[in-house]
Design a protein around this motif. Sequence first.
Motif, PDB file in Angstrom:
ATOM      1  N   GLY A 113      35.938  33.763  43.342  1.00  0.00           N
ATOM      2  CA  GLY A 113      37.061  32.848  43.198  1.00  0.00           C
ATOM      3  C   GLY A 113      38.234  33.256  44.062  1.00  0.00           C
ATOM      4  N   ASP A 114      39.188  32.345  44.150  1.00  0.00           N
ATOM      5  CA  ASP A 114      40.334  32.595  45.024  1.00  0.00           C
ATOM      6  C   ASP A 114      41.670  32.638  44.295  1.00  0.00           C
ATOM      7  OD1 ASP A 114      40.505  29.897  44.410  1.00  0.00           O
ATOM      8  OD2 ASP A 114      40.873  29.247  46.468  1.00  0.00           O
ATOM      9  N   GLU A 115      41.638  32.568  42.976  1.00  0.00           N
ATOM     10  CA  GLU A 115      42.897  32.551  42.226  1.00  0.00           C
ATOM     11  C   GLU A 115      42.937  33.689  41.211  1.00  0.00           C
ATOM     12  OE1 GLU A 115      44.457  28.283  41.453  1.00  0.00           O
ATOM     13  OE2 GLU A 115      42.299  28.219  41.057  1.00  0.00           O
ATOM     14  N   ASP A 116      44.147  34.064  40.804  1.00  0.00           N
ATOM     15  CA  ASP A 116      44.295  35.100  39.782  1.00  0.00           C
ATOM     16  C   ASP A 116      43.608  34.691  38.484  1.00  0.00           C
ATOM     17  OD1 ASP A 116      45.708  36.783  41.466  1.00  0.00           O
ATOM     18  OD2 ASP A 116      47.672  36.063  40.798  1.00  0.00           O
ATOM     19  N   LYS A 117      43.656  33.389  38.152  1.00  0.00           N
ATOM     20  CA  LYS A 117      43.014  32.957  36.910  1.00  0.00           C
ATOM     21  C   LYS A 117      41.492  33.099  36.989  1.00  0.00           C
ATOM     22  CE  LYS A 117      42.888  27.985  37.861  1.00  0.00           C
ATOM     23  NZ  LYS A 117      43.285  26.667  37.360  1.00  0.00           N
ATOM     24  N   ASP A 118      40.924  33.101  38.191  1.00  0.00           N
ATOM     25  CA  ASP A 118      39.493  33.356  38.350  1.00  0.00           C
ATOM     26  C   ASP A 118      39.186  34.809  37.976  1.00  0.00           C
ATOM     27  OD1 ASP A 118      39.050  30.725  39.261  1.00  0.00           O
ATOM     28  OD2 ASP A 118      39.442  31.316  41.338  1.00  0.00           O
ATOM     29  N   ARG A 119      40.013  35.722  38.466  1.00  0.00           N
ATOM     30  CA  ARG A 119      39.850  37.139  38.119  1.00  0.00           C
ATOM     31  C   ARG A 119      39.971  37.334  36.608  1.00  0.00           C
ATOM     32  NH1 ARG A 119      40.085  41.600  40.889  1.00  0.00           N
ATOM     33  NH2 ARG A 119      41.081  40.674  42.709  1.00  0.00           N
ATOM     34  N   GLU A 120      40.974  36.707  36.006  1.00  0.00           N
ATOM     35  CA  GLU A 120      41.165  36.824  34.559  1.00  0.00           C
ATOM     36  C   GLU A 120      39.960  36.271  33.799  1.00  0.00           C
ATOM     37  OE1 GLU A 120      44.965  35.323  33.099  1.00  0.00           O
ATOM     38  OE2 GLU A 120      45.796  35.689  35.099  1.00  0.00           O
ATOM     39  N   THR A 121      39.396  35.183  34.286  1.00  0.00           N
ATOM     40  CA  THR A 121      38.220  34.591  33.659  1.00  0.00           C
ATOM     41  C   THR A 121      37.065  35.583  33.680  1.00  0.00           C
ATOM     42  OG1 THR A 121      38.945  32.402  34.405  1.00  0.00           O
ATOM     43  CG2 THR A 121      36.662  32.601  33.669  1.00  0.00           C
ATOM     44  N   ALA A 122      36.838  36.205  34.827  1.00  0.00           N
ATOM     45  CA  ALA A 122      35.757  37.184  34.952  1.00  0.00           C
ATOM     46  C   ALA A 122      36.003  38.388  34.040  1.00  0.00           C
ATOM     47  CB  ALA A 122      35.618  37.629  36.400  1.00  0.00           C
ATOM     48  N   ILE A 123      37.239  38.826  33.940  1.00  0.00           N
ATOM     49  CA  ILE A 123      37.576  39.943  33.048  1.00  0.00           C
ATOM     50  C   ILE A 123      37.262  39.566  31.607  1.00  0.00           C
ATOM     51  CG2 ILE A 123      39.507  41.280  32.084  1.00  0.00           C
ATOM     52  CD1 ILE A 123      40.695  41.256  34.984  1.00  0.00           C
ATOM     53  N   HIS A 124      37.660  38.359  31.194  1.00  0.00           N
ATOM     54  CA  HIS A 124      37.377  37.907  29.820  1.00  0.00           C
ATOM     55  C   HIS A 124      35.883  37.821  29.554  1.00  0.00           C
ATOM     56  CE1 HIS A 124      41.569  35.855  29.706  1.00  0.00           C
ATOM     57  NE2 HIS A 124      41.639  37.090  29.275  1.00  0.00           N
ATOM     58  N   ALA A 125      35.110  37.520  30.592  1.00  0.00           N
ATOM     59  CA  ALA A 125      33.661  37.381  30.445  1.00  0.00           C
ATOM     60  C   ALA A 125      32.926  38.701  30.658  1.00  0.00           C
ATOM     61  CB  ALA A 125      33.140  36.348  31.443  1.00  0.00           C
ATOM     62  N   ASP A 126      33.621  39.704  31.147  1.00  0.00           N
ATOM     63  CA  ASP A 126      33.016  40.996  31.458  1.00  0.00           C
ATOM     64  C   ASP A 126      31.907  40.858  32.501  1.00  0.00           C
ATOM     65  OD1 ASP A 126      32.819  43.770  31.279  1.00  0.00           O
ATOM     66  OD2 ASP A 126      31.274  43.668  29.712  1.00  0.00           O
ATOM     67  N   CYS A 127      32.190  40.045  33.521  1.00  0.00           N
ATOM     68  CA  CYS A 127      31.231  39.912  34.619  1.00  0.00           C
ATOM     69  C   CYS A 127      31.899  40.354  35.922  1.00  0.00           C
ATOM     70  CB  CYS A 127      30.695  38.480  34.730  1.00  0.00           C
ATOM     71  SG  CYS A 127      31.855  37.262  35.357  1.00  0.00           S
ATOM     72  N   GLN A 128      31.086  40.520  36.942  1.00  0.00           N
ATOM     73  CA  GLN A 128      31.610  40.955  38.239  1.00  0.00           C
ATOM     74  C   GLN A 128      32.444  39.843  38.871  1.00  0.00           C
ATOM     75  OE1 GLN A 128      28.615  42.255  41.028  1.00  0.00           O
ATOM     76  NE2 GLN A 128      30.097  42.552  42.660  1.00  0.00           N
ATOM     77  N   PHE A 129      33.514  40.223  39.535  1.00  0.00           N
ATOM     78  CA  PHE A 129      34.374  39.267  40.231  1.00  0.00           C
ATOM     79  C   PHE A 129      34.537  39.691  41.676  1.00  0.00           C
ATOM     80  CE2 PHE A 129      38.626  37.865  41.682  1.00  0.00           C
ATOM     81  CZ  PHE A 129      38.426  36.503  41.608  1.00  0.00           C
ATOM     82  N   ILE A 130      34.403  38.726  42.573  1.00  0.00           N
ATOM     83  CA  ILE A 130      34.677  38.941  43.989  1.00  0.00           C
ATOM     84  C   ILE A 130      35.721  37.914  44.391  1.00  0.00           C
ATOM     85  CG2 ILE A 130      33.757  38.883  46.340  1.00  0.00           C
ATOM     86  CD1 ILE A 130      31.030  39.694  45.148  1.00  0.00           C
ATOM     87  N   GLN A 131      36.860  38.416  44.863  1.00  0.00           N
ATOM     88  CA  GLN A 131      37.937  37.515  45.264  1.00  0.00           C
ATOM     89  C   GLN A 131      37.822  37.173  46.737  1.00  0.00           C
ATOM     90  OE1 GLN A 131      41.916  38.717  44.291  1.00  0.00           O
ATOM     91  NE2 GLN A 131      42.729  36.705  44.774  1.00  0.00           N
ATOM     92  N   ILE A 132      37.913  35.885  47.021  1.00  0.00           N
ATOM     93  CA  ILE A 132      37.919  35.422  48.405  1.00  0.00           C
ATOM     94  C   ILE A 132      39.353  35.033  48.756  1.00  0.00           C
ATOM     95  CG2 ILE A 132      37.260  33.054  47.761  1.00  0.00           C
ATOM     96  CD1 ILE A 132      35.614  33.013  50.422  1.00  0.00           C
ATOM     97  N   ASN A 133      39.804  35.503  49.895  1.00  0.00           N
ATOM     98  CA  ASN A 133      41.158  35.200  50.354  1.00  0.00           C
ATOM     99  C   ASN A 133      41.056  34.871  51.840  1.00  0.00           C
ATOM    100  OD1 ASN A 133      43.801  35.206  51.278  1.00  0.00           O
ATOM    101  ND2 ASN A 133      44.429  36.825  49.867  1.00  0.00           N
ATOM    102  N   ARG A 134      41.076  33.612  52.145  1.00  0.00           N
ATOM    103  CA  ARG A 134      40.891  33.166  53.527  1.00  0.00           C
ATOM    104  C   ARG A 134      42.167  33.261  54.360  1.00  0.00           C
ATOM    105  NH1 ARG A 134      36.068  30.430  54.546  1.00  0.00           N
ATOM    106  NH2 ARG A 134      34.809  30.089  52.692  1.00  0.00           N
ATOM    107  N   LYS A 135      43.268  33.702  53.756  1.00  0.00           N
ATOM    108  CA  LYS A 135      44.526  33.811  54.495  1.00  0.00           C
ATOM    109  C   LYS A 135      44.836  35.248  54.880  1.00  0.00           C
ATOM    110  CE  LYS A 135      46.554  29.648  52.722  1.00  0.00           C
ATOM    111  NZ  LYS A 135      46.449  29.058  51.455  1.00  0.00           N
TER     112      LYS A 135
END
Length: 154
Positions: A113-135
């Motif tokens: 995901g590309d947003e902070d709320k995506d990271r938070e979602t992954a944390i709540h789910a206890d799954c791996q998160f990879i952040q994409i930042n195209r800027k």
Amino acid sequence: MFSKALEHWGKNIPIRDCVYQFYTGLKLKAEIYPDTIPSLIKLKNNGYLITTLTDLPTAMPDELFKRDISILLPYFDLYVSSLSCGFRKPNCRGLQMIAEYFNVPITELVFVGDEDKDRETAIHADCQFIQINRKNRTSETIFNLTELIEKLID
């Protein structure tokens, strides 16, 4: 939301027509990057199941958003939105639905995901998160989906 707005007009306008007119008039457009489809193909060819979890604008029908990303839909094994799961991110219900659908532990999901709320979602789910930042390329993010392929496959 739309029914309350229509109440004040005193006209019998079908809510569905109003919703479609409103969102069509906004001319929202999903940006599909050149690396997206080749990366999805490579992931599929390597046995990955691919889903999408997206927050829609309030009251926006899935059909309108799906029409905007129709070129991507054949590559998804499952489409989940805030409308279809009933919750917006960072609530992890969408990720729970995905794990249940494929009968895999939620901890085995990789959420990109590309947003902070995506990271938070992954944390709540206890799954791996990879952040994409195209800027801004950083050591903690990937810059594009080609870099995702490098992390997962190559």
